[in-house]
Design a protein around this motif. Structure first.
Motif, PDB file in Angstrom:
ATOM      1  N   GLN A 299      51.406  48.100  11.405  1.00 33.29           N
ATOM      2  CA  GLN A 299      50.413  47.664  12.377  1.00 33.29           C
ATOM      3  C   GLN A 299      50.598  46.182  12.674  1.00 33.29           C
ATOM      4  OE1 GLN A 299      46.791  48.917  10.304  1.00 33.29           O
ATOM      5  NE2 GLN A 299      46.580  50.610  11.739  1.00 33.29           N
TER       6      GLN A 299
ATOM      7  N   TYR B  10      44.601  32.986  17.013  1.00 31.58           N
ATOM      8  CA  TYR B  10      44.707  33.888  15.877  1.00 31.58           C
ATOM      9  C   TYR B  10      44.761  33.025  14.617  1.00 31.58           C
ATOM     10  CZ  TYR B  10      46.190  37.362  19.349  1.00 31.58           C
ATOM     11  OH  TYR B  10      46.266  38.201  20.431  1.00 31.58           O
TER      12      TYR B  10
ATOM     13  N   GLN C 231      40.376  42.113  25.582  1.00 30.77           N
ATOM     14  CA  GLN C 231      41.606  42.912  25.523  1.00 30.77           C
ATOM     15  C   GLN C 231      42.078  43.081  24.080  1.00 30.77           C
ATOM     16  OE1 GLN C 231      43.624  40.325  28.550  1.00 30.77           O
ATOM     17  NE2 GLN C 231      44.413  42.258  29.324  1.00 30.77           N
ATOM     18  N   VAL C 232      42.019  41.986  23.304  1.00 28.41           N
ATOM     19  CA  VAL C 232      42.433  42.054  21.913  1.00 28.41           C
ATOM     20  C   VAL C 232      41.499  42.957  21.116  1.00 28.41           C
ATOM     21  CG1 VAL C 232      42.915  40.735  19.822  1.00 28.41           C
ATOM     22  CG2 VAL C 232      43.399  39.735  22.045  1.00 28.41           C
TER      23      VAL C 232
ATOM     24  N   GLU D  44      39.760  45.476  22.122  1.00 26.13           N
ATOM     25  CA  GLU D  44      40.000  46.885  22.446  1.00 26.13           C
ATOM     26  C   GLU D  44      41.167  47.446  21.643  1.00 26.13           C
ATOM     27  OE1 GLU D  44      40.924  49.681  26.379  1.00 26.13           O
ATOM     28  OE2 GLU D  44      40.505  47.542  26.616  1.00 26.13           O
ATOM     29  N   GLU D  45      42.177  46.620  21.403  1.00 24.50           N
ATOM     30  CA  GLU D  45      43.349  47.056  20.641  1.00 24.50           C
ATOM     31  C   GLU D  45      43.070  47.134  19.142  1.00 24.50           C
ATOM     32  OE1 GLU D  45      47.609  45.132  19.279  1.00 24.50           O
ATOM     33  OE2 GLU D  45      46.933  44.781  21.337  1.00 24.50           O
ATOM     34  N   LEU D  46      42.248  46.219  18.615  1.00 25.62           N
ATOM     35  CA  LEU D  46      42.123  46.060  17.174  1.00 25.62           C
ATOM     36  C   LEU D  46      40.872  46.667  16.545  1.00 25.62           C
ATOM     37  CD1 LEU D  46      43.355  42.371  16.707  1.00 25.62           C
ATOM     38  CD2 LEU D  46      44.671  44.468  16.559  1.00 25.62           C
ATOM     39  N   THR D  47      39.935  47.141  17.340  1.00 24.42           N
ATOM     40  CA  THR D  47      38.687  47.655  16.780  1.00 24.42           C
ATOM     41  C   THR D  47      38.928  48.760  15.762  1.00 24.42           C
ATOM     42  OG1 THR D  47      37.438  47.082  18.772  1.00 24.42           O
ATOM     43  CG2 THR D  47      36.476  48.743  17.312  1.00 24.42           C
ATOM     44  N   ASP D  48      39.851  49.668  16.040  1.00 24.44           N
ATOM     45  CA  ASP D  48      40.143  50.776  15.119  1.00 24.44           C
ATOM     46  C   ASP D  48      40.988  50.352  13.925  1.00 24.44           C
ATOM     47  OD1 ASP D  48      38.709  52.538  16.689  1.00 24.44           O
ATOM     48  OD2 ASP D  48      40.459  53.176  17.855  1.00 24.44           O
TER      49      ASP D  48
ATOM     50  N   ARG E 274      51.353  43.155  16.241  1.00 24.26           N
ATOM     51  CA  ARG E 274      51.527  42.924  17.675  1.00 24.26           C
ATOM     52  C   ARG E 274      52.380  41.674  17.861  1.00 24.26           C
ATOM     53  NH1 ARG E 274      48.058  40.118  20.993  1.00 24.26           N
ATOM     54  NH2 ARG E 274      47.891  41.976  22.283  1.00 24.26           N
TER      55      ARG E 274
ATOM     56  N   TYR F 269      48.552  42.865  11.600  1.00 23.92           N
ATOM     57  CA  TYR F 269      47.088  42.937  11.620  1.00 23.92           C
ATOM     58  C   TYR F 269      46.500  42.486  10.293  1.00 23.92           C
ATOM     59  CZ  TYR F 269      47.461  45.966  15.790  1.00 23.92           C
ATOM     60  OH  TYR F 269      47.721  46.484  17.043  1.00 23.92           O
TER      61      TYR F 269
END
Length: 239
Positions: A130, A162, A177-178, A180-184, A132, A145
């Motif tokens: 995981q 970051y 935007q970030v 939305e990608e990292l919530t899960d 980016r 992550y």
């Protein structure tokens, strides 16, 4: 590569733990284990560059006890998974009070430890995949992550920062935007301009979250009940 640290002062128990670890490592790829006789020896190693993802420790250590070592590790290195071993079941409550991943009686070690390690190594292996990339096509930076402590929006700019275990980075992107990608992936929005990695939360008091490397962030009152619930659920599930 997954690094396992074993802190145990009895030679026979050291050998048994190492057998359990080696029974799992071949199936998990490139991993290693290192043994320390005392808590002090292990803490001295942590000052160096070696990074461990899993710590298996005996509660009944000489001088500094395992519970005290566990608290220190949990406060300073919350990303390390703790597995306590002991001959005495009455210490279970103490180990869970500092968010230990597992508590195992030594008499059950041969049956329980390999399975627990196998599942934990799979979890860590998933975390290794995981990440980016940020930056331009000429200069890209790979951010895992698991290494991100928190992300914040820069004031009066179109960039986010970051804050990681290995330095600070910035990217031209919106925080939405970030998020939305990292919530899960275990990140939560604690107020409008901050996204926090729950893996690095050391504690929470009132409206303030305490993070690794002495970072502190105030939770917005509107989000306080939801954030508290998310953190408690995360701590419960990672054990």
């Amino acid at each position: 590569m997954i690094r396992v640290a074993i802190v145990e002062d009895e030679q026979g128990i050291q050998d048994n733990i190492l057998k359990c670890v080696k029974s799992v490592i071949p199936e998990q790829g490139d991993s290693s284990a290192e043994i320390f006789d005392t808590a002090e020896e292990f803490l001295e190693r942590l000052k160096g560059e070696n990074e461990f993802q899993i710590l298996i420790l005996d509660i009944g250590l000489p001088r500094m006890q395992g519970i005290e070592l566990g608290r220190l590790v949990r406060e300073k290195y919350p990303h390390i998974y703790l597995i306590f071993l002991t001959s005495y079941s009455e210490y279970a409550a103490d180990s869970y009070s500092i968010e230990a991943y597992q508590y195992i009686l030594k008499e059950d070690m041969r049956t329980r430890l390999p399975d627990i390690l196998g599942r934990l190594m799979q979890k860590i292996d998933t975390e290794e995949r995981q990440y980016r990339f940020i930056g331009s096509s000429l200069e890209m930076q790979k951010l895992y992550y698991r290494d991100i402590v928190y992300i914040c929006k820069e004031k009066s700019s179109k960039y986010v920062r970051y804050i990681t275990l290995h330095g600070d980075y910035r990217e031209r992107i919106t925080l939405e935007q970030v998020a939305e990608e990292l919530t899960d992936a275990g990140f939560i929005v604690i107020e409008r301009g901050f996204l926090v990695n729950m893996r690095h939360i050391i504690g929470m008091k009132g409206e303030k979250i305490y993070l690794e490397d002495n970072h502190q962030i105030v939770i917005s009152r509107a989000r306080l009940p939801q954030v508290k619930q998310q953190i408690h659920e995360y701590w419960r599930d990672v054990r």
